[in-house]
Design a protein around this motif. Sequence first.
Motif, mmCIF file in Angstrom:
data_model
loop_
_atom_site.group_PDB
_atom_site.id
_atom_site.type_symbol
_atom_site.label_atom_id
_atom_site.label_comp_id
_atom_site.label_asym_id
_atom_site.label_seq_id
_atom_site.Cartn_x
_atom_site.Cartn_y
_atom_site.Cartn_z
ATOM 1 N N LYS A 19 0.828 -1.217 0.000
ATOM 2 C CA LYS A 19 0.000 0.000 0.000
ATOM 3 C C LYS A 19 0.860 1.264 0.000
ATOM 4 O O LYS A 19 0.333 2.362 0.113
ATOM 5 C CB LYS A 19 -0.924 0.000 1.213
ATOM 6 C CG LYS A 19 -2.019 -1.045 1.136
ATOM 7 C CD LYS A 19 -2.906 -1.009 2.355
ATOM 8 C CE LYS A 19 -3.981 -2.089 2.258
ATOM 9 N NZ LYS A 19 -4.791 -2.151 3.479
ATOM 10 N N GLY A 20 2.181 1.088 -0.099
ATOM 11 C CA GLY A 20 3.052 2.258 -0.198
ATOM 12 C C GLY A 20 3.786 2.623 1.080
ATOM 13 O O GLY A 20 4.446 3.662 1.127
ATOM 14 N N ASP A 21 3.704 1.803 2.117
ATOM 15 C CA ASP A 21 4.399 2.078 3.372
ATOM 16 C C ASP A 21 5.875 1.688 3.224
ATOM 17 O O ASP A 21 6.235 0.515 3.308
ATOM 18 C CB ASP A 21 3.744 1.292 4.512
ATOM 19 C CG ASP A 21 4.316 1.617 5.882
ATOM 20 O OD1 ASP A 21 5.465 2.102 5.961
ATOM 21 O OD2 ASP A 21 3.611 1.381 6.880
ATOM 22 N N GLU A 67 9.992 -2.155 -6.758
ATOM 23 C CA GLU A 67 9.250 -1.701 -7.931
ATOM 24 C C GLU A 67 8.130 -2.665 -8.334
ATOM 25 O O GLU A 67 7.122 -2.258 -8.892
ATOM 26 C CB GLU A 67 10.204 -1.517 -9.120
ATOM 27 C CG GLU A 67 11.155 -0.355 -8.937
ATOM 28 C CD GLU A 67 12.243 -0.283 -9.999
ATOM 29 O OE1 GLU A 67 12.437 -1.288 -10.734
ATOM 30 O OE2 GLU A 67 12.901 0.762 -10.084
ATOM 31 N N LYS A 68 8.328 -3.962 -8.055
ATOM 32 C CA LYS A 68 7.372 -4.981 -8.510
ATOM 33 C C LYS A 68 6.557 -5.591 -7.371
ATOM 34 O O LYS A 68 5.972 -6.647 -7.528
ATOM 35 C CB LYS A 68 8.124 -6.096 -9.230
ATOM 36 C CG LYS A 68 8.843 -5.615 -10.475
ATOM 37 C CD LYS A 68 9.660 -6.719 -11.092
ATOM 38 C CE LYS A 68 10.424 -6.206 -12.294
ATOM 39 N NZ LYS A 68 11.281 -7.221 -12.887
ATOM 40 N N LEU A 69 6.536 -4.917 -6.242
ATOM 41 C CA LEU A 69 5.846 -5.468 -5.071
ATOM 42 C C LEU A 69 4.376 -5.770 -5.354
ATOM 43 O O LEU A 69 3.824 -6.727 -4.813
ATOM 44 C CB LEU A 69 5.980 -4.511 -3.881
ATOM 45 C CG LEU A 69 5.596 -5.046 -2.516
ATOM 46 C CD1 LEU A 69 6.364 -6.322 -2.181
ATOM 47 C CD2 LEU A 69 5.841 -4.007 -1.449
ATOM 48 N N ASP A 70 3.766 -4.992 -6.221
ATOM 49 C CA ASP A 70 2.355 -5.243 -6.564
ATOM 50 C C ASP A 70 2.150 -6.593 -7.243
ATOM 51 O O ASP A 70 1.052 -7.138 -7.211
ATOM 52 C CB ASP A 70 1.825 -4.130 -7.475
ATOM 53 C CG ASP A 70 1.614 -2.827 -6.730
ATOM 54 O OD1 ASP A 70 1.483 -2.866 -5.487
ATOM 55 O OD2 ASP A 70 1.587 -1.774 -7.386
ATOM 56 N N SER A 71 3.206 -7.140 -7.855
ATOM 57 C CA SER A 71 3.071 -8.424 -8.556
ATOM 58 C C SER A 71 3.066 -9.617 -7.599
ATOM 59 O O SER A 71 2.727 -10.721 -8.011
ATOM 60 C CB SER A 71 4.180 -8.592 -9.589
ATOM 61 O OG SER A 71 5.427 -8.800 -8.960
ATOM 62 N N LEU A 72 3.432 -9.400 -6.340
ATOM 63 C CA LEU A 72 3.408 -10.483 -5.346
ATOM 64 C C LEU A 72 1.961 -10.753 -4.962
ATOM 65 O O LEU A 72 1.297 -9.913 -4.376
ATOM 66 C CB LEU A 72 4.237 -10.104 -4.114
ATOM 67 C CG LEU A 72 4.227 -11.091 -2.957
ATOM 68 C CD1 LEU A 72 4.836 -12.434 -3.372
ATOM 69 C CD2 LEU A 72 4.968 -10.513 -1.764
ATOM 70 N N LYS A 73 1.482 -11.940 -5.312
ATOM 71 C CA LYS A 73 0.083 -12.260 -5.074
ATOM 72 C C LYS A 73 -0.192 -12.736 -3.647
ATOM 73 O O LYS A 73 -1.175 -12.358 -3.038
ATOM 74 C CB LYS A 73 -0.390 -13.305 -6.087
ATOM 75 C CG LYS A 73 -0.468 -12.754 -7.496
ATOM 76 C CD LYS A 73 -0.773 -13.841 -8.505
ATOM 77 C CE LYS A 73 -0.857 -13.356 -9.921
ATOM 78 N NZ LYS A 73 0.143 -12.462 -10.396
#
Length: 177
Positions: free
Chosen positions: A13-15, A57-63
């Motif tokens: 979430k950006g923390d 940079e790719k943390l959003d891709s971690l499901k």
Amino acid sequence: MAKLNALVKKAKKGDNEAFIQLIKQYEQVLYKVANKLLNNDEDVADAMQDAILSAYEKLDSLKNPAYFNTWICKILINKCNSILNKNKNIFEAVDVEELQQQTNDSISKMELEDELNALNTDYKTAIVLYYIVGMNTKEISEFLKEPEGTIKSRLSRAKSILRSNYDKGGGVIGYVQ
């Protein structure tokens, strides 16, 4: 595990502080993995830095937050492989403190490293992921995208090779678990 999942969710979430805490938790594991795969400290530092930046940079891709360790180790190993390919180096000696703890007899670290260097890359990768990173065979299977039976076989064969080589060389490798 719940704390880890919470940190991963916060980081996604950006923390930034949560991400820093995650990296601090896995910094030693990441260093050990990179140090086992690469030839020098500069390459280790480069691989770790690149892996951490890519993970950020790719943390959003971690499901699944529970797989953060596996996910970031995969990124790091890919970075290490890129460096190895770029430098045209080969898989280097594995420091095997954890493996030595698994043996019943005390074996000189240098002898064991020499024997590990004689293993092919697939066997060394399985040994590093299992004993150093601490992944189980299922995680290694998913990580390498190979059947779990193949991973178990590689671990078994690698241990068998190590045992037989030590027996031939006059050393005794007790029982590697």
